[in-house]
Scaffold this motif. Structure first.
Motif, short mmCIF file in Angstrom:
data_model
loop_
_atom_site.label_atom_id
_atom_site.label_comp_id
_atom_site.label_asym_id
_atom_site.label_seq_id
_atom_site.Cartn_x
_atom_site.Cartn_y
_atom_site.Cartn_z
N VAL A 67 -11.34 -19.32 27.91
CA VAL A 67 -12.43 -20.51 27.95
C VAL A 67 -13.27 -20.43 26.40
N HIS A 68 -13.56 -19.60 26.07
CA HIS A 68 -14.46 -18.98 24.96
C HIS A 68 -13.86 -19.36 23.98
N PHE A 114 -4.15 -14.41 26.25
CA PHE A 114 -4.94 -15.34 26.70
C PHE A 114 -5.65 -15.17 28.18
N ILE A 115 -4.37 -14.19 28.70
CA ILE A 115 -5.17 -13.05 29.66
C ILE A 115 -5.71 -12.16 29.74
N GLY A 116 -5.37 -11.17 28.45
CA GLY A 116 -6.50 -9.66 28.19
C GLY A 116 -5.90 -9.98 26.43
N ILE A 152 -16.36 -13.99 32.96
CA ILE A 152 -16.38 -13.28 31.95
C ILE A 152 -16.06 -12.03 32.07
N VAL A 153 -15.52 -11.32 31.59
CA VAL A 153 -14.37 -9.40 31.81
C VAL A 153 -14.72 -9.15 30.06
N HIS A 164 -12.47 -9.17 26.83
CA HIS A 164 -11.43 -8.83 26.95
C HIS A 164 -10.43 -10.36 27.73
N GLN A 165 -11.27 -10.92 28.39
CA GLN A 165 -10.73 -12.15 29.39
C GLN A 165 -11.78 -13.04 30.13
N SER A 166 -11.32 -14.34 29.58
CA SER A 166 -13.09 -15.31 29.79
C SER A 166 -11.70 -16.37 30.36
#
Length: 315
Positions: free
Chosen positions: A116-117, A304-306, A282-283, A147-149
């Protein structure tokens, strides 16, 4: 379930990284389940001197329990901004058709929207907010990248939960994160009740790594984002952890937040109430812990996942 470390050869096998050989200190997705002590710090900076929004006692709490709650991270008017942006994304036909939009397995309702970012400037600004990224930098003791959002949507009347798992087990096995130097922040966009499928964590479980049994299927993410099976511990392992650590259910008003360590055993139940539960997730991963090739999967999950290299620190 094994409660001892595997042989040194199995525990410290290696993979070829971009420029070096990276030791695998957390073997998983093998023939048997293993349970081994954490080999990494939890808070990577000195709690007494680390500069940022967190107080020293909060960092010590994070070290001990694996999580930290903030009663009001963002203001009510900000909650409204992010909730409206979530609604806009979820109703946009182009977003719904994108592979980054994940729907419920039993319906066409949006379950999660990833990256989403990159999809939204509104959420990109949230990632860079010092109240958010500043806490991640303090805990991880370094610059960080995303890493992921994603935004998670749990509409009422039947949205499915997330089964018990350690994020790090998946991010290590399928995304190639070498060490436990990653922190997640979940910001509530709706009220978290004790009835609408809130986050549950086993406090202190982050000090133990459970390496799960079974090979990772090809393109496992296509199934696991809707219902995770590979990378979930056995009932015996979960019972032992719950008996040792207990289970904490997180409630709070919209605008509250929970930061938690990548190796916390956590999950959430179905939401069968009329009251939706949504959050932005958010990761942050340390720039010193950049992803390499997966340790327990045939290929990395999509970017898009990692996130995959090159990595840019959040500024």
């Amino acid at each position: 379930m094994s409660t001892t470390s595997p042989s040194p050869a199995a525990a410290f096998g290696s993979i070829a990284g971009a420029n070096a050989t990276i030791p695998d200190q957390y073997p998983s997705r093998g023939a048997t389940e293993v349970r081994i002590p954490r080999a990494d710090p939890v808070v990577w900076a000195d709690p007494e001197t680390a500069e940022g929004p967190c107080e020293p006692f909060e960092l010590r709490e994070f070290e001990r329990n694996g999580f930290l709650t903030v009663d009001q991270l963002i203001e009510p008017e900000e909650v409204e901004l992010y909730r409206n942006e979530l609604d806009r994304l979820a109703s946009d036909p182009a977003v719904r058709a994108d592979e980054r939009a994940i729907t419920e397995s039993k319906s066409d309702e949006i379950r999660s929207i990833f990256e989403v970012h990159k999809l939204s400037q509104v959420f990109a600004d949230l990632v860079r907010d010092p109240r958010v990224v500043g806490r991640a930098r303090q805990i991880l003791g370094s610059d960080v990248y995303v890493h992921q959002s994603r935004v998670n949507v749990k509409p009422g009347f039947g949205a499915s939960g997330f089964y018990w798992h350690s994020d790090f087990e998946t991010w290590h096995a399928e995304d190639g994160l070498p060490r436990m130097r990653t922190v997640s922040i979940s910001i509530a966009l709706t009220e978290n009740l004790d009835t609408n499928g809130g986050l549950m964590i086993m406090p202190g479980s982050h000090h133990t790594f459970v390496g799960c049994a079974g090979e990772t299927p090809t393109d496992n993410y296509k199934k696991s984002l809707k219902m995770q099976e590979a990378g979930t511990p056995s009932d015996e392992a979960l019972t032992a952890l719950a008996d040792e650590h207990g289970i904490r259910l997180f409630t709070g008003k919209a605008g509250s937040a929970t930061l938690f360590d990548c190796n916390c055993m956590h999950g959430s139940g179905d939401n069968i109430t009329p009251y939706p539960r949504s959050n932005v997730f958010i990761v942050f991963n340390s720039m010193e812990n950049a992803a390499v090739e997966p340790f327990g999967a045939p290929a990395p999950r999509p970017e898009f996942i990692g996130a995959r290299p090159p990595f840019q620190p959040v500024r």
